[in-house]
Design a protein around this motif. Structure first.
Motif, PDB file in Angstrom:
ATOM      1  N   SER A  74       0.939   9.233  -5.886  1.00 52.63           N
ATOM      2  CA  SER A  74       0.993  10.676  -5.639  1.00 52.63           C
ATOM      3  C   SER A  74       2.092  11.316  -6.467  1.00 52.63           C
ATOM      4  CB  SER A  74       1.234  10.970  -4.166  1.00 52.63           C
ATOM      5  OG  SER A  74       0.102  10.635  -3.423  1.00 52.63           O
ATOM      6  N   ILE A  75       3.236  10.651  -6.517  1.00 54.32           N
ATOM      7  CA  ILE A  75       4.342  11.196  -7.299  1.00 54.32           C
ATOM      8  C   ILE A  75       3.942  11.256  -8.774  1.00 54.32           C
ATOM      9  CG2 ILE A  75       6.677  10.686  -8.125  1.00 54.32           C
ATOM     10  CD1 ILE A  75       7.262   9.650  -5.259  1.00 54.32           C
TER      11      ILE A  75
ATOM     12  N   GLY B 102      11.848   5.557  -0.841  1.00 53.23           N
ATOM     13  CA  GLY B 102      10.599   6.073  -1.396  1.00 53.23           C
ATOM     14  C   GLY B 102      10.090   7.253  -0.588  1.00 53.23           C
ATOM     15  N   PHE B 103      10.139   7.131   0.745  1.00 55.32           N
ATOM     16  CA  PHE B 103       9.678   8.227   1.592  1.00 55.32           C
ATOM     17  C   PHE B 103      10.547   9.469   1.415  1.00 55.32           C
ATOM     18  CE2 PHE B 103       7.252   5.048   4.005  1.00 55.32           C
ATOM     19  CZ  PHE B 103       6.082   5.759   4.170  1.00 55.32           C
TER      20      PHE B 103
ATOM     21  N   VAL C   1      -1.155   8.543   1.727  1.00 58.49           N
ATOM     22  CA  VAL C   1      -0.088   7.997   2.560  1.00 58.49           C
ATOM     23  C   VAL C   1      -0.538   7.986   4.018  1.00 58.49           C
ATOM     24  CG1 VAL C   1       2.319   8.236   3.211  1.00 58.49           C
ATOM     25  CG2 VAL C   1       1.595   8.842   0.912  1.00 58.49           C
TER      26      VAL C   1
ATOM     27  N   PHE D  81       0.835  -1.206   0.000  1.00 61.88           N
ATOM     28  CA  PHE D  81       0.000   0.000   0.000  1.00 61.88           C
ATOM     29  C   PHE D  81       0.863   1.248   0.000  1.00 61.88           C
ATOM     30  CE2 PHE D  81      -3.749  -2.239   2.276  1.00 61.88           C
ATOM     31  CZ  PHE D  81      -4.314  -2.560   1.070  1.00 61.88           C
ATOM     32  N   PHE D  82       1.921   1.212   0.833  1.00 61.41           N
ATOM     33  CA  PHE D  82       2.785   2.392   0.903  1.00 61.41           C
ATOM     34  C   PHE D  82       3.419   2.671  -0.459  1.00 61.41           C
ATOM     35  CE2 PHE D  82       3.270   2.260   5.684  1.00 61.41           C
ATOM     36  CZ  PHE D  82       2.764   3.527   5.866  1.00 61.41           C
TER      37      PHE D  82
ATOM     38  N   ARG E  80       7.339  17.453 -13.070  1.00 65.28           N
ATOM     39  CA  ARG E  80       8.657  17.796 -12.517  1.00 65.28           C
ATOM     40  C   ARG E  80       9.633  16.632 -12.572  1.00 65.28           C
ATOM     41  NH1 ARG E  80       7.978  19.282  -6.827  1.00 65.28           N
ATOM     42  NH2 ARG E  80       6.020  18.131  -6.896  1.00 65.28           N
TER      43      ARG E  80
ATOM     44  N   TYR F 254       0.928  14.041  -8.988  1.00 65.93           N
ATOM     45  CA  TYR F 254       1.149  15.442  -8.617  1.00 65.93           C
ATOM     46  C   TYR F 254       2.525  15.971  -8.981  1.00 65.93           C
ATOM     47  CZ  TYR F 254      -3.203  15.042  -6.149  1.00 65.93           C
ATOM     48  OH  TYR F 254      -4.515  14.848  -5.857  1.00 65.93           O
ATOM     49  N   ALA F 255       3.442  15.101  -9.379  1.00 68.44           N
ATOM     50  CA  ALA F 255       4.765  15.593  -9.724  1.00 68.44           C
ATOM     51  C   ALA F 255       5.119  15.255 -11.165  1.00 68.44           C
ATOM     52  CB  ALA F 255       5.819  15.020  -8.760  1.00 68.44           C
TER      53      ALA F 255
ATOM     54  N   LEU G  24      10.062  15.772  -3.025  1.00 66.36           N
ATOM     55  CA  LEU G  24       9.202  16.292  -4.088  1.00 66.36           C
ATOM     56  C   LEU G  24       8.105  17.206  -3.550  1.00 66.36           C
ATOM     57  CD1 LEU G  24       8.638  13.293  -6.514  1.00 66.36           C
ATOM     58  CD2 LEU G  24       9.757  15.449  -7.019  1.00 66.36           C
ATOM     59  N   PHE G  25       7.572  16.885  -2.369  1.00 71.65           N
ATOM     60  CA  PHE G  25       6.379  17.620  -1.936  1.00 71.65           C
ATOM     61  C   PHE G  25       6.582  18.527  -0.733  1.00 71.65           C
ATOM     62  CE2 PHE G  25       4.581  13.871  -4.126  1.00 71.65           C
ATOM     63  CZ  PHE G  25       3.979  14.575  -5.168  1.00 71.65           C
TER      64      PHE G  25
ATOM     65  N   TYR H  71      12.264  10.336  -1.225  1.00 73.38           N
ATOM     66  CA  TYR H  71      11.976  10.919  -2.526  1.00 73.38           C
ATOM     67  C   TYR H  71      10.678  11.715  -2.462  1.00 73.38           C
ATOM     68  CZ  TYR H  71      11.454  11.009  -7.640  1.00 73.38           C
ATOM     69  OH  TYR H  71      11.295  11.384  -8.935  1.00 73.38           O
ATOM     70  N   PHE H  72       9.667  11.142  -1.815  1.00 79.16           N
ATOM     71  CA  PHE H  72       8.365  11.776  -1.655  1.00 79.16           C
ATOM     72  C   PHE H  72       8.507  13.106  -0.903  1.00 79.16           C
ATOM     73  CE2 PHE H  72       4.260  12.253   0.545  1.00 79.16           C
ATOM     74  CZ  PHE H  72       3.381  12.016  -0.495  1.00 79.16           C
TER      75      PHE H  72
ATOM     76  N   PRO I  51      -1.202  15.451  -2.143  1.00 78.92           N
ATOM     77  CA  PRO I  51      -0.376  14.257  -2.280  1.00 78.92           C
ATOM     78  C   PRO I  51      -0.293  13.411  -1.020  1.00 78.92           C
ATOM     79  CG  PRO I  51       0.988  16.241  -2.288  1.00 78.92           C
ATOM     80  CD  PRO I  51      -0.412  16.675  -2.058  1.00 78.92           C
ATOM     81  N   THR I  52      -0.697  13.924   0.134  1.00 77.97           N
ATOM     82  CA  THR I  52      -0.391  13.172   1.357  1.00 77.97           C
ATOM     83  C   THR I  52      -1.534  12.330   1.911  1.00 77.97           C
ATOM     84  OG1 THR I  52      -0.893  15.139   2.611  1.00 77.97           O
ATOM     85  CG2 THR I  52       1.434  14.669   2.235  1.00 77.97           C
TER      86      THR I  52
ATOM     87  N   ALA J 241       0.734   4.102  -2.675  1.00 75.83           N
ATOM     88  CA  ALA J 241       0.283   5.448  -2.305  1.00 75.83           C
ATOM     89  C   ALA J 241       1.369   6.490  -2.587  1.00 75.83           C
ATOM     90  CB  ALA J 241      -0.110   5.481  -0.831  1.00 75.83           C
ATOM     91  N   LEU J 242       2.635   6.158  -2.273  1.00 76.69           N
ATOM     92  CA  LEU J 242       3.714   7.116  -2.501  1.00 76.69           C
ATOM     93  C   LEU J 242       3.849   7.408  -3.988  1.00 76.69           C
ATOM     94  CD1 LEU J 242       6.504   5.727  -0.127  1.00 76.69           C
ATOM     95  CD2 LEU J 242       5.305   7.894   0.125  1.00 76.69           C
ATOM     96  N   PHE J 243       3.862   6.334  -4.797  1.00 76.54           N
ATOM     97  CA  PHE J 243       4.196   6.557  -6.200  1.00 76.54           C
ATOM     98  C   PHE J 243       3.007   7.011  -7.027  1.00 76.54           C
ATOM     99  CE2 PHE J 243       7.938   4.503  -4.670  1.00 76.54           C
ATOM    100  CZ  PHE J 243       8.919   5.236  -5.304  1.00 76.54           C
TER     101      PHE J 243
END
Ligand code: HDD
Ligand code: HEM
Ligand code: HEM
Lengths: 450, 342
Positions: free
Chosen positions: A110-111, B323-324, B57, A102-103, A118, A114-115, B330-331, B326-327, B53-54, A106-108
């Protein structure tokens, strides 16, 4: 009504609703990934537009997938505390590992969402790949808990106490690999066919705008190819699932096939309804010897019938219909994609007849139905056990009364979210028609030609 | 450290991280709703830029907490599952409305405002219900009726102790989130939004402290065992209160370039403040998970399962950590993102 019946209905409703969004959450990222890769390969902007629009849809679906999944996870403890106590002691690993999946997802996601502007294209592709892997992994892991319910392993119960716990033996229980693979490939298949459905529908609606038509044609072909491949894999693997039932849960297979008498050279009953009184399948078509062959690849395989089990342990007999519907849809969709392939690649036709287009439109909803039928078959076919031959469902249920109010409240929320999500998707895609985005492509690019 | 202590520490860590992230999350949702009508400020945009984005998570953490409870302490999960059926279901229903409408509000521009109100208000109520789990574990609200542990909802909702927790939860949610958004506004170089969030933090900080004091006062009568336990950690509580003062000072001292206050320092000291207080609370709570029947020892999972789980924790952490990071980059750190329009 009895509380255990309400609890089962409530949990079944939650799962039946979650699975729609969960399946698309596994299937659509794969399609986005393929579109991104096609874009990198062909530099045709249309693929980038596909990826973008599907991502938007995925983001909306997530708004329902995540809260309903959270409901499912917590409701397990709220409604089935007895079951979760055993799972906590023996089978916690998949739930725990699922959290990491899940993590990642959820992290990727969003990336990716929203990114996107960039990060580099390759980072984008890596992100969707991780989203796809994360979603598929969470499906595989949660299915593992379901597999364990059918083929429990890795512990013994002695005087009511759980002893000799081996968490990895429970994790790699006999049906894990086959069942998890079935769920994963059927989700990929469904995601692809849903994409194909939408594309086919849009083609029917946009016959005169050639650019739009061709855009959707690309999406349709992608959906049909991917869906076709995965529907093959689903069927082959479903066959293995059935053989596992023969081996480990014979009464479930017997109920699925409406077989009462234990026999070799057992016939396969297709269609019809199982009659408890006369112990036969009414109005079905019998294929002689086929069931024995399906169960273990030999005609003289002895298939156990329901009569060998006490009636109180029989699963509900209507699962025969659910099973037939799932297999029927699977077979139909394989033929449909084969036919579509034959039509466009062998006969080299560029347009499809109208009836075929409407069949393509039906493909997505049909595969979603197959998912629902398959799950209800798998969970209801396990009754009366929550953990096969170890714990009865009625022993796992919460002691709380008055679940009816909760059932109504949750059902109401699902209706609200279900209606809202459809309206939101329609609103968004009406406001952002594909024409606008196609017109943004500079005419000089090679985007227009198929 | 024994396995049991290790397990409860990991669980405490998860709960603390979720508590902090959830206050930010629900609080940001509330502020983005409150300032939606105010054309002059970007306060809503700033909140949304944190939230978008959060929230997913953050939501994984609530699942992580639930899974950690049932995998480490299955018997506690049995009792909690039975007792929390009603409040748990209410939380789930609110969470579903909140998450769904949060996403919908960003997609449907024409109905942006009403949808934001639905998600903002439902999110604002969630912390009040979530925190009720704590007083329930203090004992006194569960009766055994016909062999089933049953929550006495009426008694709970009229208890001064539980009500103090609700006050504390809501004010802390708004306090911590306004503090963080003040910091966020400063990074975004938005003086107007900064002034608003700084003011909100200054108003709500004292309210949350009042809530905390009321919790202690009522605990003395309603959960004496816990109160006595917490008195053994009074030093921690005093340092925690000291950090609260640091936060207040950080918001009023003059900073560089004409900004009033050092919000980053305020965020860090408030974080330490809550960490110390919840550590003291957690230690005093031991060995009970639910007073007086469920302890960490009698609810603990099978040792073989625990070891396997713990290995996955380590492997999972190693895989997820990059991953965290990087997140975060970015944000939370990228000024271009935080400053960007809409
Ligand atoms: C697109 C969906 C789809 C399609 C076309 C099929 N299945 Fe399926 N099937 C599922 C989707 C699914 C599922 C929803 O994913 C289930 C429910 C539980 C599970 O493990 O997978 C399932 C369960 C399931 C089970 C029960 C496993 C258990 O009870 O543990 C069997 C025996 C099969 N399938 C066999 C088949 C066969 C022989 C198919 C031939 C075409 C087939 N399925 C097509
Ligand atoms: C996501 C698709 C799923 C659907 C549509 C589904 C459907 C259902 C239905 C209809 C029931 C009620 C059975 C009956 O009373 O006849 C049920 C029960 C149940 N299912 Fe599933 N299920 C799904 C997935 C799962 C998974 C992945 C698990 C494993 C974690 C699971 C675990 C259970 C449990 C514990 C019960 C309650 C006890 C019982 O009735 O046996 N289900 N489900
Ligand atoms: C086999 C059936 C299931 C499949 C294929 C499945 C798949 C998924 C997927 C892909 C997601 C991510 C949402 C998205 O990206 O769209 C999700 C979310 C979730 N699912 Fe399911 N799920 C299934 C059954 C269950 C069950 C039985 C539970 C509870 C025990 C559950 C708990 C959750 C939770 C808690 C989330 C939210 C995670 C988050 O906060 O991000 N799922 N599911």
């Amino acid at each position: 009504m009895e509380d255990v019946v309400i609890a089962r209905s409530l949990f079944g409703t939650t799962m039946g609703f979650h699975i729609i969004f969960a399946t698309l959450g596994v299937g659509i990222p794969l399609m986005i990934l393929i579109a991104e890769l096609m874009y990198q390969k062909t530099k045709n902007r249309e693929y980038a537009i596909m990826a973008k629009r599907w991502t938007k849809a995925k983001a909306v679906l997530l708004g329902v997938a995540i809260p309903t999944g959270t409901i499912a996870g917590v409701q397990l403890s709220l409604l089935w505390p007895g079951f979760m106590e055993v799972i906590g002691k023996v089978m916690a690993l998949p739930f725990q590992i699922e959290i990491y999946a899940f993590f990642i997802e959820a992290l990727f996601i969003s990336i990716y969402v929203y990114a996107a502007d960039r990060i580099s294209p390759w980072m984008r592709i890596l992100s969707v790949t991780l989203v796809t892997i994360g979603a598929a992994a969470s499906a595989v892991l949660i299915t593992n808990v379901h597999a364990f319910e059918g083929t429990p392993a890795g512990f013994r119960i002695e005087n009511g106490q759980i002893v000799d716990v081996d968490p990895w033996a429970a994790f790699f229980n006999p049906s894990f690999v086959v069942t998890a693979a079935h769920v994963a490939v059927s989700a990929f298949m469904t995601g692809a066919f849903v994409i194909a459905s939408v594309a086919a529908y849009k083609m029917l609606r946009n016959k005169h705008d050639e650019r739009v038509y061709k855009f959707h044609r690309k999406a349709l072909i992608m959906g049909l190819v991917v869906g076709g491949i995965f529907s093959f894999m689903t069927a082959i693997n479903g066959h293995e699932s059935a053989q596992l039932l023969h081996q480990y849960q014979p009464e479930k297979l017997a109920a699925a096939e409406g077989l009462f008498e234990t026999q070799s050279h057992a016939p396969l009953a297709v269609g019809g309804f199982t009659d408890r009184e006369t112990k036969e399948v009414k109005w079905g078509i019998e294929v002689p010897w086929a069931l024995s062959f399906l169960a273990d690849d030999r005609f003289d395989t002895v298939v156990v019938g329901l009569d060998d089990f006490p009636e109180e342990y029989w699963p509900p007999l209507f699962v025969h219909t659910l099973f037939n519907a799932m297999v029927g849809i699977g077979s139909l969709l394989i033929m449909l994609s084969l036919f579509g392939f034959f039509w466009s690649k062998i006969l080299k036709k560029t347009t499809y007849p109208k009836w075929l287009m409407w069949l393509f439109v039906a493909a997505g909803p049909l595969s979603m139905l197959a998912i629902e039928f398959g799950w209800i078959f798998a969970c209801t076919g396990r009754q009366p056990w929550v953990i096969y031959r170890i714990m009865l469902t009625e022993d796992a249920v919460t002691g709380n009364q008055n679940l009816a109010a909760l059932f109504i409240a949750f059902a109401g929320i699902y209706v609200l979210l279900g209606v809202a999500v459809v309206l939101v998707l329609r609103y968004y895609f009406k406001r952002h028609p594909i024409e606008d985005e196609l017109n943004d492509i500079p005419p000089s690019s090679n985007g227009v030609q198929a | 450290m024994t396995d049991v202590i290790l397990a409860i520490t990991v669980l405490w860590g998860f709960i603390f991280i979720y508590a902090v992230m959830a206050t930010m999350d629900f609080g940001a949702g509330f502020w983005s709703m409150l300032y939606i009508k105010n054309e002059k400020t970007n306060a809503t945009n700033i909140a949304n830029r944190y939230l978008s984005p959060t929230w997913e998570v953050t939501n994984v953490f609530v699942v992580a907490v639930v899974v950690a409870i049932y995998s480490f302490f299955p018997s506690a999960a049995y009792t909690l599952g039975t007792v929390l059926l009603i409040p748990g279901s209410i939380i789930l229903l609110l969470l579903a409305v909140r998450s769904g409408f949060l996403v919908f509000s960003h997609i449907v521009d024409d109905y942006h405002k009403p949808l934001t109100y639905v998600s903002g208000i439902s999110g604002f109520i969630i912390p009040a219900f979530l925190i009720l789990v704590l007083p329930i574990t203090h004992g006194g609200f569960v009766d055994n009726i016909d062999g089933v542990d049953t929550l006495m909802l009426g008694r709970l909702l009229t208890s001064p102790h539980a009500l103090s927790f609700i006050l504390f939860a809501i004010s802390s949610t708004l306090f911590l989130s306004s503090l963080l958004l003040a910091d966020f506004s400063k990074v975004a170089n938005d003086r107007h939004a900064y002034a608003i969030y700084r003011r909100d933090a200054l108003i709500l900080g004292p309210v949350s402290l009042l809530g905390a004091l009321l919790i202690m006062v009522t605990m003395r009568y309603e959960a004496t065992w816990l109160f006595n336990g917490m008195m053994d950690y009074i030093v921690w509580l005093f340092i925690s209160a000291g950090m609260f003062v640091v936060t207040g000072v950080a918001l009023v001292i003059p900073g560089k370039n004409g900004w009033t206050g050092l919000p980053r320092l305020g965020v860090v000291s408030a974080f330490i403040q809550y960490a110390l207080a919840s550590y003291a609370y957690g230690r005093a709570h031991l060995p009970y998970i639910i007073y007086p029947n469920v302890t960490i020892q009698n609810a603990f999972t099978d040792p073989a399962s625990f070891r396997a789980l713990f290995i996955t924790y380590i492997v999972g952490f190693i895989i997820l950590f990059p991953g965290f990071i990087y997140f975060w980059r970015l944000f939370m750190k990228d000024e271009k993102y935080i400053k960007s329009e809409n």
